[in-house]
Design a protein around this motif. Sequence first.
Motif, mmCIF file in Angstrom:
data_model
loop_
_atom_site.group_PDB
_atom_site.id
_atom_site.type_symbol
_atom_site.label_atom_id
_atom_site.label_comp_id
_atom_site.label_asym_id
_atom_site.label_seq_id
_atom_site.Cartn_x
_atom_site.Cartn_y
_atom_site.Cartn_z
ATOM 1 N N SER A 1 -5.619 5.801 0.208
ATOM 2 C CA SER A 1 -4.699 7.004 0.696
ATOM 3 C C SER A 1 -4.955 7.281 2.133
ATOM 4 O O SER A 1 -4.240 7.688 2.773
ATOM 5 N N ALA B 1 -3.094 4.834 4.266
ATOM 6 C CA ALA B 1 -1.811 4.936 4.297
ATOM 7 C C ALA B 1 -1.347 6.186 5.182
ATOM 8 O O ALA B 1 -0.452 6.050 5.747
ATOM 9 N N GLU B 2 -2.195 7.165 4.829
ATOM 10 C CA GLU B 2 -2.080 8.393 5.735
ATOM 11 C C GLU B 2 -1.876 8.240 7.304
ATOM 12 O O GLU B 2 -1.162 8.726 7.945
ATOM 13 N N LEU C 1 0.799 -1.316 0.050
ATOM 14 C CA LEU C 1 0.071 0.022 0.077
ATOM 15 C C LEU C 1 0.885 1.201 0.060
ATOM 16 O O LEU C 1 1.634 1.576 0.988
ATOM 17 N N ASP C 2 0.833 1.834 -1.040
ATOM 18 C CA ASP C 2 1.796 3.161 -1.091
ATOM 19 C C ASP C 2 3.290 2.758 -0.813
ATOM 20 O O ASP C 2 3.682 3.847 0.063
ATOM 21 N N ARG D 1 1.084 6.175 8.738
ATOM 22 C CA ARG D 1 2.087 7.074 8.846
ATOM 23 C C ARG D 1 2.091 7.758 10.179
ATOM 24 O O ARG D 1 2.728 7.992 10.948
#
Lengths: 283, 253
Positions: free
Chosen positions: B227, B230-231, B51-52, B234
Amino acid sequence: MISFRMKPENELEKEGRDNIPSPEDEIVCPNCHRTLKKNDILPFMTCSCGHHFRLKARARIGLFFNGFSELFEDEKTRDILSFPGYGDKLEKARKASGENESVITGIASIDGRKVAVFVMESLFMMGSMGHVTGEKITKLFEYALANRLPVIGFTASGGARMQEGLISLMQMAKVSGAVKRHSNAGLLYIAVLTDPTTGGVTASFAMEADIILSEPGALIGFAGKRVIEQTTKKELPKGFQKAEFLLKCGFIDKIVHRKDLEYTLRQLLILHGIEKEGKENIG
Amino acid sequence: MNAYDKVRIARSSGRPTGLVYINSIFSSFIELHGDRRAKDDGAIVAGIAELDGMPVTVIAIEKGRTAAERTMRNFGSASPEGYRKALRLMMEAEKFNRPVITFVDTSGAFCGIEAEERGEGEAIARNLMEMMDLDVPIISILIGEGGSGGALGLAVADRVWMLENAVYSVISPEGCASILFKDSKKAPEAAECLKLTADDALSFSLIERIIPEEGLGTEEFFSALGSAIAEEIRQIRKDADFKEKRYKRFRAF
């Protein structure tokens, strides 16, 4: 730390024996169908055929522990979802059981060895798990972790408490987190499963102990029998979801008769290096 | 729209199932099978993917879309082996420092004779305990039905998100109605009482985010969700205390 004193013997007597639900003059054993007198089943509320009658939580504490000192008894149960009829149900449960919630938590000793104890009360909404039930057990594990005490817990529960919705469900995760932290610190947790232990309690702290004991004949399972019959359209095998069945399937360590339970718990504490109070721990 | 309308939508067969989320959001998905104990449970699909640019472990409850698939997937009701497969892969995720993403969609854990014999309760209990302590970020997304312990067994996470029309409940509205009103046909009333919608869960702070269903199933929908995941991973990774916060998250209930 909570000060720890032994209560005089006569108080212990009172604590334990008076809380045993006094059967009518005669009671019929659901297993062997004999008519029994109260004296036939005392002191452990067991029939000579092996049947174990249900016990009130405080009666259990009186039978197996000394010097019980209650903790977290002031936690108040709230009707968070404003669920229809919940207020009345709580009131009835309090009257029926004489308790504020479905679990009693505290500190006690077995043979002078200090332990943290929780005992579930089946007379309180069949021991269902509300937010205060989860909170008290979580606090007990946190207290036991901070004071490096073993935990002995007696389960008796129909599972999650519908009237508290998801908040009841979340107690399973909350308690599990506290059990895990207690376990990570190398501390002992013994569960004693009693009739009935089902649903969300089976799917959390009943099955998370280092050592899982059970009373003979106790109903233990995840799903209810009727649900399983409806789902599978099959006849359930004889003795399905009884303690003896779970032992055979490998999910409990040992079935212990009530008369032998104190001895078994004491031996397990000794084998885990739990010292008598006042002694230096040579662990 | 009332609570029971949402229950109907959450259960409807046209919705994307777990496997669709996996295939649409992640690249290079490699499915990994089996619990290394007894069997491979079709109700749970799990494996490693990207993923990303990040390797991740993904686990989804899959209901199946055709009649044959549904039988193979046991209608998304996982057996103990399914929860044990999920746990095995979560422990591997921890070993290789991969975040875990779960997609939850089940009417409940399997209520069968074999499930009891092989310890459905024990399997879920073990997952709760280990997920509370897992040393990598976990994000759980309820995409349809969140049925009680069977859902929670894969939803102990740092962040729990729900789709707009997903439901999450301690008991089915039908089950609740038959206990409460002695009439399972009163499920709509029971659904209101149970506070099982995403809005309810958010209002009790039981979840962190509601995912709008506009464009559900389209490429844009999955791309935006990917997205967001993934964000969030992080963000969680930046926080050295994330595991402590997970404990506190559940401790607050």
